[in-house]
Design a protein around this motif. Sequence first.
Motif, PDB file in Angstrom:
ATOM      1  N   GLU A 528       0.814  -1.211   0.000  1.00  0.00           N
ATOM      2  CA  GLU A 528       0.000   0.000   0.000  1.00  0.00           C
ATOM      3  C   GLU A 528       0.851   1.266   0.000  1.00  0.00           C
ATOM      4  O   GLU A 528       0.457   2.288  -0.532  1.00  0.00           O
ATOM      5  N   LEU A 529       2.055   1.194   0.621  1.00  0.00           N
ATOM      6  CA  LEU A 529       2.831   2.419   0.819  1.00  0.00           C
ATOM      7  C   LEU A 529       3.918   2.613  -0.230  1.00  0.00           C
ATOM      8  O   LEU A 529       4.379   3.725  -0.451  1.00  0.00           O
ATOM      9  N   ASN A 530       4.373   1.470  -0.799  1.00  0.00           N
ATOM     10  CA  ASN A 530       5.519   1.595  -1.724  1.00  0.00           C
ATOM     11  C   ASN A 530       5.222   2.550  -2.887  1.00  0.00           C
ATOM     12  O   ASN A 530       6.051   3.421  -3.193  1.00  0.00           O
ATOM     13  N   ASN A 531       4.081   2.379  -3.497  1.00  0.00           N
ATOM     14  CA  ASN A 531       3.756   3.228  -4.657  1.00  0.00           C
ATOM     15  C   ASN A 531       3.606   4.691  -4.261  1.00  0.00           C
ATOM     16  O   ASN A 531       4.218   5.563  -4.885  1.00  0.00           O
ATOM     17  N   PRO A 532       2.807   4.986  -3.167  1.00  0.00           N
ATOM     18  CA  PRO A 532       2.738   6.408  -2.762  1.00  0.00           C
ATOM     19  C   PRO A 532       4.098   6.960  -2.406  1.00  0.00           C
ATOM     20  O   PRO A 532       4.420   8.101  -2.745  1.00  0.00           O
ATOM     21  N   LEU A 533       4.916   6.096  -1.755  1.00  0.00           N
ATOM     22  CA  LEU A 533       6.231   6.603  -1.353  1.00  0.00           C
ATOM     23  C   LEU A 533       7.108   6.840  -2.580  1.00  0.00           C
ATOM     24  O   LEU A 533       7.862   7.804  -2.647  1.00  0.00           O
ATOM     25  N   ALA A 534       6.971   5.944  -3.595  1.00  0.00           N
ATOM     26  CA  ALA A 534       7.748   6.118  -4.832  1.00  0.00           C
ATOM     27  C   ALA A 534       7.324   7.416  -5.525  1.00  0.00           C
ATOM     28  O   ALA A 534       8.167   8.187  -6.008  1.00  0.00           O
ATOM     29  N   ALA A 535       6.002   7.649  -5.487  1.00  0.00           N
ATOM     30  CA  ALA A 535       5.505   8.881  -6.107  1.00  0.00           C
ATOM     31  C   ALA A 535       6.015  10.094  -5.350  1.00  0.00           C
ATOM     32  O   ALA A 535       6.450  11.092  -5.943  1.00  0.00           O
ATOM     33  N   ILE A 536       5.980  10.000  -3.991  1.00  0.00           N
ATOM     34  CA  ILE A 536       6.451  11.135  -3.167  1.00  0.00           C
ATOM     35  C   ILE A 536       7.926  11.389  -3.449  1.00  0.00           C
ATOM     36  O   ILE A 536       8.340  12.547  -3.656  1.00  0.00           O
ATOM     37  N   CYS A 537       8.694  10.306  -3.556  1.00  0.00           N
ATOM     38  CA  CYS A 537      10.131  10.475  -3.801  1.00  0.00           C
ATOM     39  C   CYS A 537      10.359  11.092  -5.183  1.00  0.00           C
ATOM     40  O   CYS A 537      11.222  11.976  -5.344  1.00  0.00           O
ATOM     41  N   LEU A 538       9.567  10.603  -6.172  1.00  0.00           N
ATOM     42  CA  LEU A 538       9.741  11.100  -7.542  1.00  0.00           C
ATOM     43  C   LEU A 538       9.442  12.580  -7.586  1.00  0.00           C
ATOM     44  O   LEU A 538      10.243  13.371  -8.095  1.00  0.00           O
ATOM     45  N   PHE A 539       8.254  12.915  -6.976  1.00  0.00           N
ATOM     46  CA  PHE A 539       7.865  14.338  -7.036  1.00  0.00           C
ATOM     47  C   PHE A 539       8.773  15.186  -6.168  1.00  0.00           C
ATOM     48  O   PHE A 539       9.022  16.346  -6.488  1.00  0.00           O
ATOM     49  N   GLN A 540       9.312  14.623  -5.108  1.00  0.00           N
ATOM     50  CA  GLN A 540      10.225  15.407  -4.260  1.00  0.00           C
ATOM     51  C   GLN A 540      11.488  15.721  -5.049  1.00  0.00           C
ATOM     52  O   GLN A 540      12.001  16.826  -4.983  1.00  0.00           O
ATOM     53  N   GLN A 541      11.961  14.702  -5.848  1.00  0.00           N
ATOM     54  CA  GLN A 541      13.180  14.949  -6.633  1.00  0.00           C
ATOM     55  C   GLN A 541      12.912  15.996  -7.718  1.00  0.00           C
ATOM     56  O   GLN A 541      13.740  16.873  -7.992  1.00  0.00           O
ATOM     57  N   LEU A 542      11.709  15.894  -8.359  1.00  0.00           N
ATOM     58  CA  LEU A 542      11.358  16.882  -9.404  1.00  0.00           C
ATOM     59  C   LEU A 542      11.302  18.277  -8.802  1.00  0.00           C
ATOM     60  O   LEU A 542      11.817  19.251  -9.358  1.00  0.00           O
TER      61      LEU A 542
END
Length: 746
Positions: A528-542
Amino acid sequence: MRDPLHWMPVRVKLPLLVAGVCLLAFGVGGTIVSSSARNAIEAEILRRLDAECRSHAEALDHALTLLTRRAQDFASDGYIRDRLERVGQPEGAAEANAAVALTELADYLARNKLPLVAAFRDLAVLDAGGKVLVAVHAPKEAVAAMAPAFASADELPSHSGLREPDRVIDAQHVVIAVPIRDLAGTRELGRLLAFVSFDGWLAAAATRIGGAVGADPAAPGAPPTAAALHLVDPAGRRANVEVPVSAPPRRAPGTRPLLARALRLEINGWTLHSEVDAATALAPVTGLQSRFLLVGAVLAALSGALLFFPMRFLVAPLAALQRASIRIAEGDLAARVPVESSDETGAMATAFNSMAEALGDRARRIAEAGAALARSKRDLVIERDRLNAVIASMRDALIVVGPAGDVVLRNAAAAPLLPALLDPARRPALVSHHRCSRSDGAAPLDGGVKGCAACLLHPGAGSRSCLVDVGGATFEVHAVPVAAAVDEPPGRLLVARDVTERIEQDERQIHHERLSALGEVAAVMAHELNNPLAAICLFQQLLDGALPADSPHKEAVERIGRNAETCRRTIRELLDYTTGASSEVGEVALHSALEAAARFVRPLCKRAQIDVELSLADADPVVIGDEVQVRQLFVNLVMNALQAIASGGRGGRVTLASRVDGGRAEVDVVDDGPGVPASAQPRLFQPFFTTKPRGEGTGLGLATARRIAELHGGRLELQETRPGRTVFRASFRVAVPAGRPIGVAP
Ligand code: ADP
């Protein structure tokens, strides 16, 4: 009191006793009677001797007095005086007359005077100068020889002492001298000597002696005493008195008279002695004593004869009883005594036979009981051996402790438990597995944990159970009261079972159940968390790339990135912990894993001024497992040590020390940090337990490390912790590859 003749048979003792009593009674009685009789007879004899003496002395006195008076009568005769006067006239014309006068005097005395008194044996006349003028029968010279004694005698009349037979008289005699005076009575002309024969004197006294004795008022009609009488003159000369009425006693040769009396004659001072031979006089009394003894002896003999019958009918049955008793005492229970009478001895014999009968019955019953007992004993021995075999072969430990704390019984399985249970000095080795679990619910002894041994062994207590750790093993101990011996207070029976594996299995089971639950949660969370966390990390890097370097939001964006990374790491570690995934099983050289871990953390340690040291055993132990996980275990421990030391704000040291002990290898991770707080120690290995600030610790480091150790057949324990020294010990089962020394890497 003990019988002084206890060693003597009754059949001898009783007759002896009776005979002794008879002889003693009659002997003593005879002595008393005879001595009393003797004293009485002696007194009586002496009294009679006294009386006899007195009467005889009176008679003799009287007779001599009469004879003296007759002599005085003669001296006072006028014819004699006249002739004597004439004899004394002056010489000359009358000389012829004097001679005639002498002749006439001599003739007159011989014819007219001497025959008048039978006791007078002779008469003589002395002149005033003591010269013998006339002697009727005796020669003048013989009279002249004794004349001086009478011429010089002052007292007249005088008596001579006892005169032995001589030329004057051929028998014992006495001389009486009386004065012859002139017719005027003024002048002594001479002396008349009358020679009295002793027999004559006694004869004169004889009639009076008989009368005096017979007239003794003290003993009327008593027989005359057979006493010997003799007279002793003042010069000590002695003459026997022949008294017709008393025969002289026959004196036994060699004996001397015992009873005697003496009395002085008044007239001439002689002494009359009266004596009786004591042996003869007391003969009847002496015989009395021997007669008494004889009667005693006869009575003793009679008693002995009379005692024969009681002895025969009393002592003989008693002797038979004694013999039978001895036979019974020697084991012959068939011994009986003959019953010969219906009196007390017969009753005693009957009672004895009944007793012997009862004794025989009792002995038979005892023998039967003994045989049954022997059978029971054999059965018991077999049962005991069987029980011992069972106890010895039991895998459970069995200990029986006496009331004094001594071990009565134990089996081989009890060996590891015994020292910690029974030796107070070694009781600390016994560690309660949990807090007290007394079955009776009472308060734990001795403060709980350390009181387990005392609680289990408490004498008189009910049944109790305890779970204790001893020497790395866990035992479940049950204690119940049991009697160790008959008539003794109860001891304790302890049965202990090694439940180490069961406990560990239970713990593992629980752990796995928890892990599987946690793993499911972790999997869901990861999913449940991996995808939201991946998205958060991606958007944080952007976002981070789009923001200018001096943007005021730069810091917030970076923090979002760090937190998102923390969340991802936590989820990964949780997955690692719960699933233990990605393990590649192979041979792992423990020292290599340690060196790799040290190398990994060394840069971090250097920054924090902390030294990492290795202290490795000579042999390199090899374990079977995943090298990455083993290294991860040590990294986790060293990281914790590092953080603990760093929390103190100064440098320190972490040491990794290995040791090989038999089939196990141990690694101690030692640090000199502040130590684990006491409140944290119970929960140290629980997942998610951390004392670190939020975001710095996940609480999964120690839990993961212990899980890795267990997956490799080992354990992880907090061995020691205090300020300045904390030791975590990891132990592994060492692999035993073929062809290599045990537990040592090539
Ligand atoms: P985390 O490290 O994430 O907190 P751990 O499971 O590794 O989780 O550790 C749990 C807790 O154990 C730590 O929070 C710390 O309080 C304590 N701890 C572990 N190792 C040590 C140590 N070497 N010295 C002192 N405390 C320690």
